[in-house]
Design a protein around this motif. Structure first.
Motif, PDB file in Angstrom:
ATOM      1  N   PRO A 102      18.261  46.354 -37.636  1.00  0.00           N
ATOM      2  CA  PRO A 102      17.668  47.616 -38.084  1.00  0.00           C
ATOM      3  C   PRO A 102      17.408  48.559 -36.908  1.00  0.00           C
ATOM      4  N   LYS A 103      17.514  49.858 -37.150  1.00  0.00           N
ATOM      5  CA  LYS A 103      17.416  50.865 -36.086  1.00  0.00           C
ATOM      6  C   LYS A 103      16.089  50.824 -35.338  1.00  0.00           C
ATOM      7  N   ASP A 104      15.001  50.488 -36.011  1.00  0.00           N
ATOM      8  CA  ASP A 104      13.693  50.517 -35.359  1.00  0.00           C
ATOM      9  C   ASP A 104      13.341  49.210 -34.646  1.00  0.00           C
ATOM     10  N   THR A 105      14.275  48.285 -34.555  1.00  0.00           N
ATOM     11  CA  THR A 105      14.033  46.998 -33.916  1.00  0.00           C
ATOM     12  C   THR A 105      14.368  47.069 -32.433  1.00  0.00           C
ATOM     13  N   GLU A 106      13.485  46.497 -31.617  1.00  0.00           N
ATOM     14  CA  GLU A 106      13.714  46.447 -30.179  1.00  0.00           C
ATOM     15  C   GLU A 106      14.868  45.494 -29.880  1.00  0.00           C
TER      16      GLU A 106
END
Length: 132
Positions: A102-106
């Motif tokens: 997912p885009k918001d995952t580090e």
């Protein structure tokens, strides 16, 4: 073992039935049968399409781990079992590395060696415990 040496045969030979027979043969006492069975599993582990059947077939991984860690197992069988486990592990790591994040995952290098829990019993709408 000879049948699995040809790359074109590997995907077709990676069936539950054949893998179960190889697993049983690898646990028998005959050294030649053990070497042939573990050698065939090693050959199959090099086929990307065989990874899911290898990991899903009952007792295949358990057999390989047992042979790799059993001091009574012949050194050639132990080394081949270890090589097979390593090959399977590399394919699994490669599969995990190309998964969609997912885009918001580090972004982190794999494996992270972290243990995390999934809060499946937390109701996200009200924050109380219970099924969602």
């Amino acid at each position: 073992q000879n049948l699995t040496a040809l790359e074109s045969n590997r995907a077709g030979l990676s069936t539950n039935t054949i893998l179960t027979v190889l697993s049983i043969s690898a646990m028998r006492n005959g050294l030649e049968e053990q070497l042939a069975a573990v050698g065939a599993l090693l050959n199959l582990s090099g086929e990307p399409g065989a990874i899911v059947p290898l990991t899903n077939t009952k007792n295949v991984l358990a057999t390989l781990v047992h042979l790799a860690h059993n001091g009574d197992t012949c050194a050639d069988v132990r080394n081949t079992a270890c090589d097979c486990i390593s090959t399977i592990g590399l394919w699994l790591q490669a599969l995990a590395g190309v998964g969609v994040v997912p885009k918001d995952t580090e972004m982190e290098l794999l494996p992270t060696h972290r243990v995390c829990g999934w809060e499946r019993w937390v109701n996200l709408t009200n924050g109380h415990l219970g099924p969602q």
